[in-house]
Design a protein around this motif. Structure first.
Motif: not given
Length: 149
Positions: A55-71, A73-77
């Motif tokens: 079920a998770a075999a296909t990469l739909t979004i790169h994890p670095a994109t999520l890290v950038k978004a959470i950074t 969103l949460m106001g991190f450096e």
């Protein structure tokens, strides 16, 4: 409190964790609502799927994109978190498959004060006992990944 959730997180979540390079102390971020999934909890009745389910075999979004978004969103450096390779878990939810990744704090010391200012806490795996089964499966697998890597 965390503001509006970006669209990247409709089908994705992050586990935020700290791992000491010397001591191997592993701490997971937990929101005030108890969830370890960021930026929002998994829906009720979610279940982690087996690694071999495909079920998770296909990469739909790169994890670095999520890290950038959470950074943002949460106001991190900008360089506080990094995507951790080797961890991608599929979770079956009532609304469809959600893929969970790890973002690791790149710090020498745990960011306790920073997370407390966001109404979050850093917890050890034993302190998180009692979370829903899907989250416990994700935490166990994340811990194993971090100890092997």
């Amino acid at each position: 409190m965390i503001p509006a959730i970006p669209a990247e997180f409709d089908r994705h979540r992050l586990l935020l964790l700290y791992k000491g390079d010397i001591s191997a102390l592993t701490l997971f971020a937990q929101q005030a609502n108890g969830s370890v999934c960021f930026p929002q909890p998994l829906p009720a009745l979610s279940a982690a799927l087996d690694d071999d389910s495909g079920a998770a075999a296909t990469l739909t979004i790169h994890p670095a994109t999520l890290v950038k978004a959470i950074t943002k969103l949460m106001g991190f450096e900008a360089d506080l978190l990094q995507a951790e390779a080797g961890y991608r878990q599929a979770v079956d939810t009532p609304g469809g498959i959600v893929t969970v990744y790890i973002a690791r704090f790149k710090l020498l010391d745990p960011p306790h004060r920073l997370l407390q200012s966001l109404d979050c806490r850093l917890r050890t795996l034993p302190e998180l006992r009692g979370r829903p089964p899907a989250e416990m499966d994700l935490l166990r697998r994340a811990y194993e990944t971090m100890m092997e890597g």
